[in-house]
Structure formats: C-alpha cells, structure tokens
Motif scaffolding. Structure first.
Motif, PDB file in Angstrom:
ATOM      1  N   UNK A   1       0.719  -1.027  -0.171  1.00 45.48           N
ATOM      2  CA  UNK A   1      -0.084  -0.052  -0.082  1.00 45.48           C
ATOM      3  C   UNK A   1       0.781   1.283  -0.059  1.00 45.48           C
ATOM      4  N   UNK A   2       2.228   1.045   0.315  1.00 46.85           N
ATOM      5  CA  UNK A   2       3.316   2.182   0.310  1.00 46.85           C
ATOM      6  C   UNK A   2       2.402   3.606   0.770  1.00 46.85           C
ATOM      7  N   UNK A   3       2.753   4.364  -0.304  1.00 48.14           N
ATOM      8  CA  UNK A   3       2.423   5.884   0.042  1.00 48.14           C
ATOM      9  C   UNK A   3       0.969   6.151  -0.447  1.00 48.14           C
ATOM     10  N   UNK A   4       0.202   5.102  -0.683  1.00 51.10           N
ATOM     11  CA  UNK A   4      -1.116   5.426  -1.298  1.00 51.10           C
ATOM     12  C   UNK A   4      -2.356   5.358  -0.147  1.00 51.10           C
ATOM     13  N   UNK A   5      -1.906   5.456   1.050  1.00 46.27           N
ATOM     14  CA  UNK A   5      -2.999   5.735   2.148  1.00 46.27           C
ATOM     15  C   UNK A   5      -3.477   7.043   2.086  1.00 46.27           C
ATOM     16  N   UNK A   6      -4.512   7.398   1.897  1.00 47.11           N
ATOM     17  CA  UNK A   6      -5.150   9.026   2.071  1.00 47.11           C
ATOM     18  C   UNK A   6      -4.536   9.593   3.433  1.00 47.11           C
ATOM     19  N   UNK A   7      -4.138  10.993   3.161  1.00 46.41           N
ATOM     20  CA  UNK A   7      -3.758  11.628   4.411  1.00 46.41           C
ATOM     21  C   UNK A   7      -5.113  11.881   5.313  1.00 46.41           C
ATOM     22  N   UNK A   8      -6.139  11.635   5.011  1.00 46.87           N
ATOM     23  CA  UNK A   8      -7.313  11.753   5.732  1.00 46.87           C
ATOM     24  C   UNK A   8      -7.767  10.675   6.509  1.00 46.87           C
ATOM     25  N   UNK A   9      -6.902   9.414   6.655  1.00 40.34           N
ATOM     26  CA  UNK A   9      -6.963   8.405   7.261  1.00 40.34           C
ATOM     27  C   UNK A   9      -6.719   8.516   8.826  1.00 40.34           C
TER      28      UNK A   9
ATOM     29  N   UNK B   1       7.398  -6.789   9.458  1.00 39.62           N
ATOM     30  CA  UNK B   1       6.991  -6.170   7.942  1.00 39.62           C
ATOM     31  C   UNK B   1       6.107  -4.709   8.174  1.00 39.62           C
ATOM     32  N   UNK B   2       5.298  -4.875   9.569  1.00 43.15           N
ATOM     33  CA  UNK B   2       4.615  -3.539   9.781  1.00 43.15           C
ATOM     34  C   UNK B   2       5.473  -2.555  10.324  1.00 43.15           C
ATOM     35  N   UNK B   3       6.610  -2.774  10.894  1.00 42.48           N
ATOM     36  CA  UNK B   3       7.383  -1.758  11.636  1.00 42.48           C
ATOM     37  C   UNK B   3       8.102  -1.104  10.182  1.00 42.48           C
ATOM     38  N   UNK B   4       8.726  -1.910   9.120  1.00 43.99           N
ATOM     39  CA  UNK B   4       9.281  -1.383   8.080  1.00 43.99           C
ATOM     40  C   UNK B   4       8.373  -0.426   7.515  1.00 43.99           C
ATOM     41  N   UNK B   5       7.146  -0.903   7.276  1.00 48.12           N
ATOM     42  CA  UNK B   5       5.869  -0.101   6.673  1.00 48.12           C
ATOM     43  C   UNK B   5       5.766   1.244   7.518  1.00 48.12           C
ATOM     44  N   UNK B   6       5.651   1.181   8.781  1.00 43.69           N
ATOM     45  CA  UNK B   6       5.582   2.390   9.561  1.00 43.69           C
ATOM     46  C   UNK B   6       6.617   3.536   9.565  1.00 43.69           C
TER      47      UNK B   6
ATOM     48  N   UNK C   1       3.530  13.715   4.459  1.00 43.76           N
ATOM     49  CA  UNK C   1       2.914  14.798   4.672  1.00 43.76           C
ATOM     50  C   UNK C   1       1.410  14.430   4.841  1.00 43.76           C
ATOM     51  N   UNK C   2       1.141  15.051   6.429  1.00 34.46           N
ATOM     52  CA  UNK C   2      -0.254  15.029   6.901  1.00 34.46           C
ATOM     53  C   UNK C   2      -0.700  13.675   7.375  1.00 34.46           C
ATOM     54  N   UNK C   3      -0.069  12.849   7.279  1.00 29.36           N
ATOM     55  CA  UNK C   3      -0.290  11.451   7.677  1.00 29.36           C
ATOM     56  C   UNK C   3      -0.216  11.344   9.151  1.00 29.36           C
ATOM     57  N   UNK C   4      -1.641  11.238   9.593  1.00 29.18           N
ATOM     58  CA  UNK C   4      -1.698  11.463  11.031  1.00 29.18           C
ATOM     59  C   UNK C   4      -2.851  10.335  11.858  1.00 29.18           C
ATOM     60  N   UNK C   5      -2.561   9.143  11.923  1.00 27.82           N
ATOM     61  CA  UNK C   5      -3.364   8.242  12.508  1.00 27.82           C
ATOM     62  C   UNK C   5      -3.830   8.522  13.745  1.00 27.82           C
ATOM     63  N   UNK C   6      -4.985   8.165  14.029  1.00 31.23           N
ATOM     64  CA  UNK C   6      -5.322   8.540  15.583  1.00 31.23           C
ATOM     65  C   UNK C   6      -5.837   7.187  16.197  1.00 31.23           C
ATOM     66  N   UNK C   7      -5.957   6.261  15.561  1.00 28.07           N
ATOM     67  CA  UNK C   7      -6.411   4.921  16.061  1.00 28.07           C
ATOM     68  C   UNK C   7      -5.551   3.640  15.465  1.00 28.07           C
ATOM     69  N   UNK C   8      -5.040   2.993  16.219  1.00 30.73           N
ATOM     70  CA  UNK C   8      -4.234   1.607  15.552  1.00 30.73           C
ATOM     71  C   UNK C   8      -4.712   0.499  16.271  1.00 30.73           C
TER      72      UNK C   8
ATOM     73  N   UNK D   1       5.683   7.303   7.890  1.00 30.05           N
ATOM     74  CA  UNK D   1       5.519   8.632   8.869  1.00 30.05           C
ATOM     75  C   UNK D   1       6.281   9.674   8.193  1.00 30.05           C
ATOM     76  N   UNK D   2       6.850   9.383   6.782  1.00 28.45           N
ATOM     77  CA  UNK D   2       7.319  10.460   6.192  1.00 28.45           C
ATOM     78  C   UNK D   2       6.128  11.267   5.330  1.00 28.45           C
TER      79      UNK D   2
END
Length: 456
Positions: free
Chosen positions: A69-77, A89-94, A101-108, A98-99
């Motif tokens: 999914x790489x860089x394709x998650x919308x900033x609104x997520x 694998x999740x650690x590598x993805x995260x 812009x505006x990616x700001x998860x509130x619930x994981x 985090x680079x």
C-alpha cells in the motif's frame, strides 16, 4: 457469475469517491499481490477515507503485508485495523509512511505475531498523536529475544493524547518480562486514559491498581484478565473511579468475596465480568447491596455460586431487575432450574442467557421458557444450553407453540441429547427461519458470515 475481488475494488474506487469507511476481508491464504495492487489503486481514488479495516480469514500463518500500500493511504485516514499482520513487516512500513505529509493516524488496531519493544517504540515515534492503541499478539513460539519489556511500555509516555490502551496476548504465559514498573509508567504519563486493558500478565499486582489513582477520574473501562497474582485487595480503592462503567477480571482466580464489596461502591458500573473468580453466594449478596444498574453480568466458572446467590442478586426489586440484559452463569455445577425460575420472574430486561455446562438444568426449565409467552423469558434473543446434560432429547417438544422462542435469534444446544433428534432441528428451523441453531458448542453468535454453524 459473481464479480471478482478486482471488479469490486475497481467499482468502489470509481463509484464511491466520498467513501469514509472501508472494511475488507480476505478468505483463506494471504491476499494475492494483484489484489493488493488493485487495493492500492482504489485507495488513491477515495481521498476522504477515514477508517480502513483489513482482515485475513485463514490460518495463524496467513498475514496481510501492508507494505504494497506504500504511499497510497490517503492523508485523511484516522483509523487503521489489520488482522492479522507480521510485526517486522509492519515496523518497516510504519518507518516509511511516517514521512508522508499530513499522515496522522489516531487509532491503530493490530493482530500480529509478536508485540515487541521495537514495535511499540516505532509506533510511538511514527504516530505521536495516537488516541487509541489496540494490540493483540498470537506468537507461534515464545523466545526471550524480542519479547515486550518495560522499555517498550515506557515509550508510550510520549503518546500524551492516548485515551484507550489494550495489550493482549492469547498464548503462553503472557508478558512475563513486563513488571509493575512498566505498567505504572503508562499510568503516570497517560493521564487521560479512558480504557486500560491487559490480558495475561503474571506480574501485574495490586500496586499497579494503586498507581491508577492519577487516572481514576477518567477511566471508563478497566480490563485486567488472567492476571494470576491479582487479589481482592487490588480493588479496595475502586470507588475512586468515578466514571467506571466496565470492569473485567476474567481469570483472576485469587479474587474472592471481598471484591464484590469493593465493586458495589462503584455506582456507575454497568458491565461486570468476574469469570473464574473465587466468589461465593456471600460475594453476590455483597454486590447486590450496592444496588448497581448492571446491564451485563458474567459469573461463569465461579464454581462455588449456587441458586441462592443468583436469587440474592434480584432481591427486593433492585435496579438490576430492570437493567440486566446479559447474564452468563455457565460452568457452575450447582445451578439448577431454580435459577431459571428466578431469572424469568425477576429479570425484566434479560435478552441473552448462557447456561452452558449447567448439568442441573432440566427439561422443566426449558418448558417454562417456552410455555409462558407473556413472561420476561419471552424477551430472550440468545439462549445457550450447550452441554446441559440434564436435558433430555425431548426438552424442546414439538410442535412448537406459536409464541415459543418468538424473539430468539440464537440457540446453542451442542453436546446435548437434543442434537441427536435431527427431526427437532429441522422443525425448529422451519418454525423459526431466522433462528440460528448451533449444535457444535460455539459461543454466542457463532454465525458471522464466515464461520457459520447454522443447522439446517
């Protein structure tokens, strides 16, 4: 011909540009790479997406690799749930996302193979504004290398916005390397916690609860399951939790009759789980004295409880008579028909009742539930009679009265003699076509669209 997964993903992207929430479940093995690419393409077309849930329905070795999914998650997520994924694998993805812009998860929310210090530290550094964190691991083997320690938990102090924390291990002996210092560090730092859940922690004791005085004003849900050294004394100051609504001490086998006395002081409590506690009828009488507005009560596997204790709960038209909707008294050998008569008479709002493995329950109790259409029992929606060996094959007599099980939507009769009467199965299902009849001893609500045990 049914549309393929690729067709569905394409259609979602093209027709639902304003989509806010998406839940996807893959059956069987890991999702094909093509499906992942199409999913990534689709995510680019839903710029307003706020919640994404991806579930793999397969074996414990089937995982979802989120990296494509790489860089394709919308900033609104804002909310991401993965069940199940690989921690490494999740650690590598995260580290990569985090680079953005505006990616700001509130619930994981993650179900993965291992909760480690590396995972928590990466989550904290990548998602500093996290509000909800729900982690569950199911390790294949447990090595001392890489397991969660105090270092990982202490990193959570940097998540100052955290209000909900759940850390669960489903296998082995729990988080054996996490001590009181680790849990206390969270409680000192995250002063706005509303939910705190720890499952299977052999080193969590009363002193950790004492350290919760700083967050007691905000905690609404407290779950401390299978904490082997937790005793009744740990709940002595529970009355300081002014907003507490949910308390779960499932599997804390050293909790005894003093605990219900402390619990009775929490006037806001609506859901209580004391499964496997060492309480007796005395403890239930003490709980009743608090006159709490309990909606859900579980005393499953509290083997010293009898009919007398259940009756004391409904003494003198207490609040629980009007509020209780879910009751689990399963695996209690001294529960008999008398409990059913008490419940049917006094519990005016009861919808879900579990009597599994209560061998003292007989045909007379079931017939009473069937024969009284205007009774409180007519409100039942879920009834679990699994392994009630006191029931005969004729416990549910045919033909069914018109009013019988009128609102019932789930009936568990696994490991009873009724199962042998296939004609009864067929007749019940024909009379109540919307009723799920489970003959394999599942928990409540086993028919979820994937693991369907509906008997036809």
């Amino acid at each position: 011909m049914y549309p393929s997964v690729l067709d569905i993903l394409r259609a979602i992207g093209e027709r639902c540009p304003n989509l806010r929430s998406l839940l996807i479940e893959f059956a069987g093995c890991d999702a094909p790479e093509l499906s992942k690419r199409k999913l990534a393409e689709m995510l680019q077309k839903v710029p307003l997406l706020e919640s994404l849930s991806i579930t793999i329905r397969g074996t414990s070795h089937d995982v979802f690799d989120v990296r494509p999914l790489g860089q394709f998650l919308p900033p609104s997520l804002k909310k991401l749930k993965l069940q199940q994924t690989d921690a490494r694998l999740f650690v590598l993805w995260l580290d990569a996302v985090r680079k953005i812009p505006l990616f700001n998860l509130r619930s994981l929310s993650l179900v993965l193979d291992l909760i480690s210090d590396d995972l928590l530290i990466t989550v904290v550094h990548s998602l500093p504004h996290l509000v909800e964190l729900d982690l569950e691991d199911r390790p294949f083997t447990l090595s001392s290398v890489g397991d969660l320690t105090n270092i990982g938990l202490q990193a959570l102090k940097f998540c100052e916005c955290l209000i909900s924390l759940s850390i669960v291990r489903m296998k082995f002996s729990g988080f054996a390397k996490v001590t009181e210092a680790g849990y206390s560090s969270i409680l000192y730092s995250c002063r706005n916690l509303k939910k705190f859940e720890v499952l299977t922690s052999p080193l969590l004791s009363a002193s950790v609860i004492d350290n919760m005085t700083g967050v007691a004003r905000s905690v609404v849900e407290l779950r401390l399951s299978s904490c082997s050294i937790l005793t009744s004394e740990a709940l002595e100051h529970l009355s300081s939790f002014r907003k507490l609504e949910v308390l779960d001490t499932t599997g804390c086998e050293r909790i005894g009759d003093q605990a219900p006395f402390y619990i009775s002081k929490v006037t806001t409590l609506t859901r209580l789980n004391l499964a496997k506690a060492r309480i007796t009828d005395v403890g239930l009488a003490l709980l009743c004295a608090g006159d709490l507005p309990i909606l859900q009560l579980c005393v499953k596997k509290c083997e010293k409880v009898t009919d007398k204790g259940i009756k004391s709960l409904f003494h003198a038209d207490r609040k629980i008579c009007k509020t209780l909707s879910v009751l689990d008294v399963g695996y209690i050998p001294k529960i008999t028909d008398a409990t059913i008569f008490t419940i049917a008479t006094a519990a005016k709002a009861l919808t879900d009742l579990s009597l599994r493995f209560c061998n003292g329950v007989t045909d007379a109790a079931v017939q009473m539930l069937i024969d009284q259409p205007n009774h409180n029992s007519s409100q039942l929606q879920m009834l679990d009679l699994c392994s009630c060996r006191g029931l005969s094959a004729e416990a549910i007599m045919l033909p069914l009265p018109q009013h019988a099980f009128h609102r019932l939507r789930w009936l568990g009769i696994g490991l009873t003699d009724i199962v042998a009467k296939r004609v009864i199965f067929t007749a019940i299902c024909e009379a109540r076509p919307r009723l799920v009849v489970c003959g394999v001893c599942c928990d409540f609500g086993c028919c979820d669209g994937w693991q369907c045990n509906k008997v036809r």
